[in-house]
Write a protein that holds these residues in place. Structure first.
Motif, PDB file in Angstrom:
ATOM      1  N   ALA A 280      -7.110  -5.374  20.639  1.00 37.35           N
ATOM      2  CA  ALA A 280      -6.373  -6.463  21.282  1.00 37.35           C
ATOM      3  C   ALA A 280      -5.166  -5.941  22.047  1.00 37.35           C
ATOM      4  O   ALA A 280      -4.861  -6.406  23.156  1.00 37.35           O
ATOM      5  N   ILE A 281      -4.479  -4.962  21.485  1.00 36.28           N
ATOM      6  CA  ILE A 281      -3.326  -4.379  22.182  1.00 36.28           C
ATOM      7  C   ILE A 281      -3.774  -3.668  23.462  1.00 36.28           C
ATOM      8  O   ILE A 281      -3.087  -3.711  24.490  1.00 36.28           O
ATOM      9  N   ARG A 282      -4.934  -3.031  23.416  1.00 35.85           N
ATOM     10  CA  ARG A 282      -5.462  -2.394  24.622  1.00 35.85           C
ATOM     11  C   ARG A 282      -5.758  -3.437  25.698  1.00 35.85           C
ATOM     12  O   ARG A 282      -5.527  -3.212  26.890  1.00 35.85           O
ATOM     13  N   LYS A 283      -6.257  -4.602  25.269  1.00 39.34           N
ATOM     14  CA  LYS A 283      -6.521  -5.683  26.230  1.00 39.34           C
ATOM     15  C   LYS A 283      -5.212  -6.208  26.830  1.00 39.34           C
ATOM     16  O   LYS A 283      -5.129  -6.498  28.025  1.00 39.34           O
ATOM     17  N   ILE A 284      -4.176  -6.318  25.999  1.00 41.96           N
ATOM     18  CA  ILE A 284      -2.883  -6.795  26.490  1.00 41.96           C
ATOM     19  C   ILE A 284      -2.295  -5.801  27.490  1.00 41.96           C
ATOM     20  O   ILE A 284      -1.722  -6.195  28.515  1.00 41.96           O
ATOM     21  N   LYS A 285      -2.447  -4.505  27.233  1.00 37.77           N
ATOM     22  CA  LYS A 285      -1.909  -3.496  28.149  1.00 37.77           C
ATOM     23  C   LYS A 285      -2.610  -3.518  29.501  1.00 37.77           C
ATOM     24  O   LYS A 285      -2.022  -3.144  30.520  1.00 37.77           O
ATOM     25  N   SER A 286      -3.875  -3.964  29.524  1.00 40.71           N
ATOM     26  CA  SER A 286      -4.574  -4.036  30.800  1.00 40.71           C
ATOM     27  C   SER A 286      -3.994  -5.114  31.716  1.00 40.71           C
ATOM     28  O   SER A 286      -4.137  -5.043  32.932  1.00 40.71           O
ATOM     29  N   TYR A 287      -3.322  -6.112  31.127  1.00 39.47           N
ATOM     30  CA  TYR A 287      -2.686  -7.168  31.928  1.00 39.47           C
ATOM     31  C   TYR A 287      -1.184  -6.941  32.062  1.00 39.47           C
ATOM     32  O   TYR A 287      -0.599  -7.275  33.093  1.00 39.47           O
ATOM     33  N   VAL A 288      -0.551  -6.412  31.019  1.00 36.86           N
ATOM     34  CA  VAL A 288       0.893  -6.159  31.043  1.00 36.86           C
ATOM     35  C   VAL A 288       1.081  -4.648  31.054  1.00 36.86           C
ATOM     36  O   VAL A 288       0.882  -3.972  30.038  1.00 36.86           O
ATOM     37  N   ASP A 289       1.485  -4.111  32.194  1.00 36.17           N
ATOM     38  CA  ASP A 289       1.548  -2.657  32.353  1.00 36.17           C
ATOM     39  C   ASP A 289       2.642  -2.021  31.500  1.00 36.17           C
ATOM     40  O   ASP A 289       2.454  -0.942  30.945  1.00 36.17           O
TER      41      ASP A 289
END
Length: 331
Positions: A135-144
């Motif tokens: 989930a954190i990896r998914k968040i990083k894909s939207y929030v750099d």
């Protein structure tokens, strides 16, 4: 006959020669009286505005009006056709619940990580981190610029600012730190109350214990939720509308262990992390209920008795006043 006509014309001619002003005034009055338009043409629009065309309502019943006529009438008025269903509004800025809520381990905050119970809790937490890492990896894909370690400090600042705005009843700034779901709940809980809240220190550094994401209506509309564990020392005092203490104290500090859920609309370029909820574990001991102020039953009975006595006394007083008015005063 011709002589009479000539005499009349001569009389009129003499009167015109002797009094020309009266004849001129009379002719002007007649001319003004016969004019039907305003003499100044620049007020043409104002004269036109005096007349308003009014559409008279249709006197027919609704059953007599056909569907085509009703449709043409609604088109003329710029109205949309009525819908047979009722639509409920929803907010896209946040979700309506906490998905996959974190279940805190029993006795969290009471056992040291060195003890056997504390080590067991850490091992169980490590086994559940796989989904959170995805989930954190998914968040990083939207929030750099997202960083899990730095977010703990950011979450702590949001937590403090939100509670300060709530204690001061600054609802305009509170919207920047909480979602629409929590805003209505917070505002309802402090109605007719005064809050004194202070943040003293953090007993343990804040850390993320769970991360989840989901999509609503489409895959391109994701939301991210982070559950942060706070172990802090605070003071809280709640006063009722009369200024009497209902709960807590302003001088006695207590250790507080909380699991706060933060949410962000990831697809929104201007989205930000806000408080979305609080997780209360099932094993936590119930808190003491707040003392609710009210009127004592004995006081209610006294008020009722006094009201009944006043009703009985008023007719006698009115009768005595009437007699005093009827009999004149003697000196």
């Amino acid at each position: 006959m011709s002589g009479l006509l000539t005499n009349t014309l001569s009389i009129i001619g003499k009167s015109i020669q002797s009094r020309p002003g009266y004849v001129l005034a009379a002719s002007q009055v007649d001319l003004v009286r016969n004019i039907s338009k305003h003499w100044n043409p620049k007020f043409k629009k104002e004269r036109k505005a005096k007349v308003i065309k009014v559409d008279l309502p249709d006197s027919r019943n609704e059953d007599e009006i056909t569907e085509d006529e009703r449709r043409s009438m609604m088109k003329k008025r710029g109205l949309y056709p009525p819908r047979p269903w009722m639509e409920t509004g929803f907010v896209l800025a946040c979700t309506g619940a906490i998905f996959e809520a974190y279940v805190p381990p029993e006795g969290d905050g009471k056992f040291s990580p060195v003890t056997a119970t504390g080590m067991k809790q850490n091992v169980l937490a490590i086994g559940k981190k796989t989904t959170s890492m995805m989930a954190i990896r998914k968040i990083k894909s939207y929030v750099d610029d997202f960083n899990a370690k730095d977010f703990a400090d950011e979450a702590r600042d949001i937590y403090i600012k939100a509670h300060k705005a709530l204690a001061e009843k600054d609802f305009e700034n509170l919207r920047d730190y909480v979602t629409e779901k929590v805003y209505s709940e917070m505002k309802h809980n402090i109605s007719n109350k005064q809050i004194r809240w202070t943040f003293i220190e953090s007993l343990e550094p804040a850390r993320i214990v769970r991360a989840r994401n989901t999509s609503i209506s489409s895959k391109d509309n994701p939301y991210g939720q982070l559950t942060v564990r706070f172990h802090t020392k605070q003071t809280l005092a709640i006063y009722d509308r009369f200024g009497r203490l209902m709960h807590g104290s302003e001088f006695v500090a207590k250790d507080v262990l909380e699991y706060i859920v933060f949410e962000r609309h990831l697809s929104n370029e201007y989205g930000k992390w806000r408080i979305h909820g609080k997780i209360i574990p099932s094993w936590q001991a119930p808190k003491e209920p707040t003392a609710v102020t009210g009127v004592k039953p004995a006081v209610i009975e006294e008020v009722q008795k006094t009201s009944q006595d006043s009703k009985l006394e008023t007719p006698a007083i009115a009768a005595s006043d009437a007699k005093s008015q009827e009999t004149p005063a003697t000196i």
